[in-house]
Design an enzyme around this catalytic site. Structure first.
Site, PDB file in Angstrom:
ATOM      1  N   ASP A   1       0.831  -1.276   0.050  1.00  0.00           N
ATOM      2  CA  ASP A   1       0.106   0.027  -0.039  1.00  0.00           C
ATOM      3  C   ASP A   1       0.791   1.378   0.110  1.00  0.00           C
ATOM      4  O   ASP A   1       0.247   2.377   0.180  1.00  0.00           O
ATOM      5  CB  ASP A   1      -0.931  -0.165   1.297  1.00  0.00           C
ATOM      6  CG  ASP A   1      -2.275  -0.755   0.927  1.00  0.00           C
ATOM      7  OD1 ASP A   1      -2.775  -0.862  -0.113  1.00  0.00           O
ATOM      8  OD2 ASP A   1      -3.001  -1.096   1.975  1.00  0.00           O
TER       9      ASP A   1
ATOM     10  N   ARG B   1       0.899  -1.631   7.603  1.00  0.00           N
ATOM     11  CA  ARG B   1       1.335  -0.361   6.714  1.00  0.00           C
ATOM     12  C   ARG B   1       2.160   0.395   7.879  1.00  0.00           C
ATOM     13  O   ARG B   1       2.855   1.338   7.418  1.00  0.00           O
ATOM     14  CB  ARG B   1       0.202   0.387   6.317  1.00  0.00           C
ATOM     15  CG  ARG B   1      -0.739  -0.096   5.370  1.00  0.00           C
ATOM     16  CD  ARG B   1      -1.842   0.877   4.844  1.00  0.00           C
ATOM     17  NE  ARG B   1      -0.873   1.929   4.081  1.00  0.00           N
ATOM     18  CZ  ARG B   1      -1.255   2.933   3.483  1.00  0.00           C
ATOM     19  NH1 ARG B   1      -2.584   3.294   3.557  1.00  0.00           N
ATOM     20  NH2 ARG B   1      -0.747   3.845   2.834  1.00  0.00           N
TER      21      ARG B   1
ATOM     22  N   ARG C   1      -9.593   5.819  11.084  1.00  0.00           N
ATOM     23  CA  ARG C   1      -8.369   5.657  11.063  1.00  0.00           C
ATOM     24  C   ARG C   1      -7.535   6.575  12.057  1.00  0.00           C
ATOM     25  O   ARG C   1      -7.140   6.257  13.196  1.00  0.00           O
ATOM     26  CB  ARG C   1      -7.721   5.676   9.681  1.00  0.00           C
ATOM     27  CG  ARG C   1      -8.030   4.906   8.747  1.00  0.00           C
ATOM     28  CD  ARG C   1      -7.577   3.206   8.903  1.00  0.00           C
ATOM     29  NE  ARG C   1      -8.167   2.269   7.895  1.00  0.00           N
ATOM     30  CZ  ARG C   1      -7.616   2.175   6.462  1.00  0.00           C
ATOM     31  NH1 ARG C   1      -6.256   2.969   6.363  1.00  0.00           N
ATOM     32  NH2 ARG C   1      -8.045   1.211   5.934  1.00  0.00           N
TER      33      ARG C   1
ATOM     34  N   HIS D   1     -11.251   7.262   4.770  1.00  0.00           N
ATOM     35  CA  HIS D   1     -10.504   8.254   5.150  1.00  0.00           C
ATOM     36  C   HIS D   1     -10.863   9.794   4.654  1.00  0.00           C
ATOM     37  O   HIS D   1     -11.948   9.666   3.589  1.00  0.00           O
ATOM     38  CB  HIS D   1      -9.167   8.417   4.045  1.00  0.00           C
ATOM     39  CG  HIS D   1      -8.043   7.247   4.720  1.00  0.00           C
ATOM     40  ND1 HIS D   1      -7.309   6.542   3.705  1.00  0.00           N
ATOM     41  CD2 HIS D   1      -7.595   7.325   5.972  1.00  0.00           C
ATOM     42  CE1 HIS D   1      -6.487   6.008   4.462  1.00  0.00           C
ATOM     43  NE2 HIS D   1      -6.463   6.278   5.864  1.00  0.00           N
TER      44      HIS D   1
ATOM     45  N   CYS E   1      -5.058   9.598  -3.049  1.00  0.00           N
ATOM     46  CA  CYS E   1      -4.409   8.703  -2.097  1.00  0.00           C
ATOM     47  C   CYS E   1      -2.987   8.465  -2.683  1.00  0.00           C
ATOM     48  O   CYS E   1      -2.094   8.215  -1.770  1.00  0.00           O
ATOM     49  CB  CYS E   1      -5.169   7.419  -2.246  1.00  0.00           C
ATOM     50  SG  CYS E   1      -6.659   7.288  -1.507  1.00  0.00           S
TER      51      CYS E   1
HETATM   52  N1  ARG Z   1      -5.412   0.167   1.038  1.00  0.00           N
HETATM   53  C1  ARG Z   1      -5.064   1.419   1.874  1.00  0.00           C
HETATM   54  C2  ARG Z   1      -5.425   1.403   3.223  1.00  0.00           C
HETATM   55  O1  ARG Z   1      -6.557   0.797   3.397  1.00  0.00           O
HETATM   56  C3  ARG Z   1      -5.732   2.514   0.834  1.00  0.00           C
HETATM   57  C4  ARG Z   1      -5.213   3.770   1.255  1.00  0.00           C
HETATM   58  C5  ARG Z   1      -5.924   4.988   0.467  1.00  0.00           C
HETATM   59  N2  ARG Z   1      -5.260   6.160   0.672  1.00  0.00           N
HETATM   60  C6  ARG Z   1      -5.865   7.243   1.029  1.00  0.00           C
HETATM   61  N3  ARG Z   1      -5.571   8.413   1.143  1.00  0.00           N
HETATM   62  N4  ARG Z   1      -7.487   7.185   1.121  1.00  0.00           N
HETATM   63  O2  ARG Z   1      -5.163   1.867   4.025  1.00  0.00           O
END
Ligand code: ARG
Length: 265
Positions: free
Chosen positions: A63, A88, A133, A162, A256
């Site tokens: 990612d 991550r 998040r 997000h 993203c």
């Molecule tokens: N697979 C990543 C996650 O879930 C995607 C991140 C997307 N990034 C963003 N800025 N929305 O963390």
């Protein structure tokens, strides 16, 4: 105005775990196609006159292409990320190092936050998402470090986990957003702050149309977001459509993939 962006080539991109509802490890993703689509995004920025800097992708961090999550940069100061999921976690020090090596003051955060995924910088305020998040404690931490007012907004739909999947700044003063992604109270906050905002439809949101990048004149946006593109054109923006369908399989779009390196602005 010319922007400076940091991007990470999707050399190790894959969908091999699921940390948001878009990700299906059984279905996977086509890396070669993702690379071609990402190159298309990079050239779109370059043909608009923006500068693209690159960070070296790291094997085992599929990612990492989503550079927006790597940090929040405002006024040349770098508020580092701390990822919500262990998959991550190692991206955070890599992005901090990139900035530290180039002489930026970098803050290693105490609280969980996913950089520009949940922090969007406007002229007077920073909008900050929470609910999935980034923690509200990080909103305060960023406010203290950057010395800019941070407005907390609560996200309520797991597909829009997000802030940058549900809202994007059109310029320093106005935004486009998908109201249903926010709690009742946060919707009211957005109505008060941005009475003239562009409101997106459910169909625009479902193709990650809100994960767009505007330089105030041009809007780089997922090609499938047709209603939103029409409305943006009606408002006088020049729409630059891109196809990032493979990256959407990980829950990401143009924004993203893009971390803005903000100097004095
Ligand atoms: N697979 C990543 C996650 O879930 C995607 C991140 C997307 N990034 C963003 N800025 N929305 O963390």
């Amino acid at each position: 105005m010319r922007r400076r962006f940091l991007m990470c080539p999707p050399e190790h991109f894959a969908v091999e775990y699921a940390i948001n509802p878009w990700m299906d490890p059984a279905a996977g993703a086509d890396r070669a196609l993702a690379i071609r689509q990402w190159e298309g995004l990079k050239s779109a920025y370059e043909s608009l006159g923006h500068e693209v800097n690159l960070i070296e992708p790291i094997e085992g961090l599929p990612d990492m292409v989503f550079a927006a999550n790597g940090a929040l940069v405002a006024g040349g100061r770098v508020y580092g990320a701390r990822f919500a999921f262990p998959q991550r976690a190692e991206e955070a020090p890599a992005y901090r190092r990139w900035f530290a090596e180039r002489g930026y003051p970098v803050h290693e955060p105490e609280h969980v936050n996913e950089g520009e995924g949940d922090f969007l910088v406007l002229d007077e305020v920073i909008l900050a998402g929470t609910g999935f998040r980034t923690r509200t404690e990080a909103h305060l931490e960023a406010q203290e470090f950057l010395g800019r007012p941070v407005v907390s907004l609560r996200l309520v739909d797991p597909r829009y986990y997000h802030l940058d999947t549900a809202l994007f700044p059109l310029d320093g003063r106005n935004v486009a957003y998908y109201p249903e992604a926010f709690s009742e109270g946060s919707r009211e906050v957005l109505r008060r702050l941005f009475p003239d905002a562009v409101l997106a439809t459910a169909a625009d949101a479902a193709v990650l149309g809100l994960n767009a990048v505007s330089d105030g004149t041009h809007v780089v946006i997922n090609i499938e977001a047709s209603d939103l593109q029409l409305e943006l054109k009606r408002r006088g923006y020049e729409v630059v459509p891109v196809d990032l369908s493979e990256l959407r399989k990980a829950g990401g779009g143009p924004k993203c993939c893009t971390l803005e390196i903000r100097g004095d602005n």
